[in-house]
Enzyme design. Structure first.
Site, short mmCIF file in Angstrom:
data_model
loop_
_atom_site.label_atom_id
_atom_site.label_comp_id
_atom_site.label_asym_id
_atom_site.label_seq_id
_atom_site.Cartn_x
_atom_site.Cartn_y
_atom_site.Cartn_z
N ASP A 148 -22.81 7.05 -13.79
CA ASP A 148 -22.79 6.74 -12.46
C ASP A 148 -22.13 5.64 -12.14
OD1 ASP A 148 -24.13 9.01 -11.52
OD2 ASP A 148 -25.88 7.85 -10.57
N TYR B 129 0.86 -1.13 -0.09
CA TYR B 129 0.01 0.06 -0.03
C TYR B 129 0.93 1.42 -0.12
CZ TYR B 129 -4.46 2.26 0.52
OH TYR B 129 -5.65 3.02 0.48
N THR C 55 -21.86 14.45 -0.70
CA THR C 55 -22.42 15.62 -0.77
C THR C 55 -23.75 15.50 -1.11
OG1 THR C 55 -21.88 15.68 -3.19
CG2 THR C 55 -20.14 16.87 -1.44
N ASP D 255 -0.14 10.91 1.16
CA ASP D 255 -1.10 9.72 0.71
C ASP D 255 -0.39 8.40 0.21
OD1 ASP D 255 -3.53 8.58 -0.03
OD2 ASP D 255 -3.39 9.26 -2.15
N HIS E 61 -4.25 7.25 -3.49
CA HIS E 61 -5.64 7.53 -3.90
C HIS E 61 -5.53 8.60 -5.03
CE1 HIS E 61 -6.39 6.22 0.12
NE2 HIS E 61 -7.48 5.71 -0.48
C1 L5W Z 1 -14.63 6.57 0.31
C2 L5W Z 1 -14.38 5.89 1.77
C3 L5W Z 1 -12.80 5.27 1.62
C4 L5W Z 1 -13.04 6.70 -0.16
N1 L5W Z 1 -10.54 4.03 0.61
C5 L5W Z 1 -11.25 5.01 -0.39
O1 L5W Z 1 -9.03 3.68 0.32
C6 L5W Z 1 -12.48 5.34 0.20
C7 L5W Z 1 -13.54 4.63 -0.57
C8 L5W Z 1 -14.77 5.45 -0.84
O2 L5W Z 1 -10.58 5.68 -1.12
ZN ZN Z 2 -9.14 2.04 -0.62
CA CA Z 3 -20.59 4.33 -8.33
#
Ligand code: L5W
Ligand code: ZN
Ligand code: CA
Length: 573
Positions: free
Chosen positions: A428, A402, A438, A479, A484
């Site tokens: 979507d 990770y 939101t 991060d 992410h």
């Molecule tokens: C949101 C909550 C966690 C962001 N986790 C994420 O690594 C998340 C998925 C949906 O990126």
């Molecule tokens: Zn994740």
């Molecule tokens: Ca979706």
């Protein structure tokens, strides 16, 4: 700060992959070669992938063929040891659909595994090796100088890690499940350490899946990171069909259990392998629950009802969505839970105070309630649950580290599978978390797989938006090295493979979700390894596509072409 806008896209020329092709050569074991393509790890100068066909000598068992293959590559791997001592087989898996066999191996020295040096090796029905992926750490020099005797015990390493964790997040009154401590060789920043890798899961005061590398000779912390991917029920309990409102006020029907001893219903579904079990983290209740949590790895109190109707919408949503994700993996890939061995799926809701997040902590899922403005209860997003549970699948398969590129691939696969699981139509399908994000702004999401560059991320990238090309990747340390952020580059490739489109001047003909999900699942479970980077991802996806949709008359199938073009389009070679 988030706005939707179309930015100017700069055209980035596609660069052809550099590869070294070897013809036949004399090797210790008698066999013949078809053409092979070998790619090398730039630092270690050992192969990171070998694609082709290594013909196995007749009469070998599958395991013998694997070792014969590895021995034949001894020079390339700069092996000093007997291959059987160097590579330990940790998993063997048959894929009946393609009549192939898949091994996972881990490199070791004196029986001690080398961190990050794991491999996948694929055999056809005649035991010929057609694909190798992974990392081999040439340990010649390390071997002659490294001691294999630890001065610290496993338990002392755990104590050192715990002290450091609690320095960061405050007193941890209990850790979730057992704390894992394993002696490893740890190559880090040009040095090789004899170390303990300690993995500890926490949910309070802060959720974490802590990885600590503790020097086994002196107890120093070499490196650490947080890899969080951000009651007992008696045997005679009766399965029931229960009901309850989810977080959107919709009436749902799901599996639960009724305990004849106390007459209560529990949010435990025993109809799916070892079960789907949902807890409430905010009401830990009596000490007994805290003790059970520590001993059994559960987090929080049972969600109960005096009837078959449940009144905790966040828990109902978590429960029904976990059931749906279990069913998706079971029906689509015949996968039995996160470990493919039926492990119990545990979720806890109401984590923290208005926590705008969800996580997999290495053992279970955790969901916040959201602050009501940026997010509502995260357990309501089927793509969010799909994302978190896919982290659980990854932990049990490729175990992508990770951090850095492997971490971005971990994140991306969680987004891709999460979106496929949610199975929406139109835009979507490609938005992450749109249902829980939101509530006052319709039509937006946390991330977009189809157009990452439409979502603002701040100063991480030159444009301020998520990158959709490898040349725009984030190279900083935030991060965990942009897990992410850079995930969106691979997300875009997945979108192009599935839906098609023209990106930076490269056109991809989409192959549809049904094929794309099979290809990505195969890539993730059979080919990727803990250290896989973007380039290896491209090759692994290509291999998976070729297995399922083979070349015809020497020409790549349309599915393989889609993969090639998509990774060209995002600049990954
Ligand atoms: C949101 C909550 C966690 C962001 N986790 C994420 O690594 C998340 C998925 C949906 O990126
Ligand atoms: Zn994740
Ligand atoms: Ca979706």
């Amino acid at each position: 700060m988030k706005k939707r806008k179309k930015k100017m896209k700069k055209v980035v020329p596609a660069v052809l992959a550099a590869s070294i092709t070897l013809g036949g050569m004399a090797l210790p074991i008698q066999h013949t070669f078809a053409k092979e393509t070998i790619k090398y790890n730039q630092q270690l100068k050992t192969p990171s992938s070998i694609i082709g066909k290594w013909q196995a000598p007749k009469g070998l068992s599958r395991q013998e063929a694997v070792y014969a293959f590895l021995q034949s590559k001894g020079q390339l791997f700069k092996s000093a040891a007997n291959v059987k001592d160097q590579f330990k087989i940790v998993k063997e898996q048959e894929d009946k659909a393609t009549n192939t066999y898949h091994f996972r191996t881990v490199e070791q020295y004196n029986g001690i595994p080398i961190y990050g040096s794991d491999q996948t090796i694929a055999l056809d029905k005649d035991n010929n090796v057609y694909a190798f992926f992974g990392k081999v750490t040439p340990t010649l020099t390390a071997r002659s100088v490294l001691s294999t005797t630890a001065s610290l015990s496993k338990e002392e390493a755990v104590e050192a890690a715990k002290q450091n964790i609690e320095k960061q997040i405050g007193k941890v009154s209990y850790y979730d499940g057992d704390i894992d401590s394993q002696l490893i060789f740890y190559p880090y920043k040009g040095k090789n350490y004899l170390a303990y890798l300690v993995k500890a899961s926490t949910s309070k005061p802060e959720p974490g899946f802590w990885h600590y590398f503790v020097d086994a000779t002196n107890g120093n912390i070499i490196h650490s990171f947080n890899a969080i991917q951000n009651a007992t029920i008696p045997d005679n309990a009766t399965p029931i069909q229960a009901r309850g409102m989810d977080i959107f006020g919709k009436l749902q029907t799901f599996q639960a259990i009724q305990n004849p001893e106390d007459g209560k219903s529990y949010l435990f579904d025993g109809t799916r392998s070892n079960g789907v079990h949902t807890f409430n983290a905010m009401h830990l209740g009596t000490d007994i629950f805290i003790i059970l949590s520590a001993l059994l790895g559960y987090t929080g109190a049972e969600v109960t009802s005096s009837s078959s109707f449940f009144y905790d919408p966040a828990a109902v949503s978590a429960h029904i969505n976990a059931e749906k994700v279990y069913d998706y993996y079971q029906k689509t890939f015949k996968r039995d839970s996160l470990d493919d061995k039926g492990m119990k799926i545990i979720s806890s809701v109401h984590i923290g105070d208005k926590w705008n997040n969800a996580a997999w902590n290495g053992k279970q899922m955790l969901y916040g309630d959201g602050d009501g403005k940026r997010m509502i209860s995260l357990s309501g997003g089927l793509d969010v649950i799909g994302h978190e549970m896919t982290h659980g699948v990854i932990t049990n398969t490729s175990d992508l580290e990770y951090e850095g590129e492997s971490g971005a691939l971990n994140e991306s696969l969680a987004d891709i599978m999460g979106s496929f699981i949610e199975n929406k139509t139109g835009d979507d399908l490609w938005l992450m978390g749109e249902d829980i994000y939101t509530p006052d702004i319709p039509g937006d999401g946390l991330r977009s797989l189809s157009d990452p560059g439409s979502i603002y991320i701040g100063g991480y990238t030159e444009s301020g938006y998520y990158p959709d090309h490898y040349d725009q990747r984030y190279l900083g340390t935030q991060d965990n090295g942009g897990v992410h952020i850079n995930s969106s580059i691979n997300n875009k490739a997945a979108h192009l493979i599935t839906a098609g489109g023209t990106h930076y001047g490269v056109t991809v003909n989409g192959i549809g979700k049904a094929k794309a999900e099979k290809i990505f699942y195969r890539t993730l479970t059979l080919y990727l390894t803990s250290s896989s980077d973007f380039s290896q991802m491209r090759q692994a996806v290509t291999q998976a596509a070729r297995d399922l949709y083979p070349d015809k008359n020497g020409q790549p199938s349309v599915e393989v072409q889609a993969v090639t073009n998509a990774y060209d389009a995002v600049g990954v070679h």
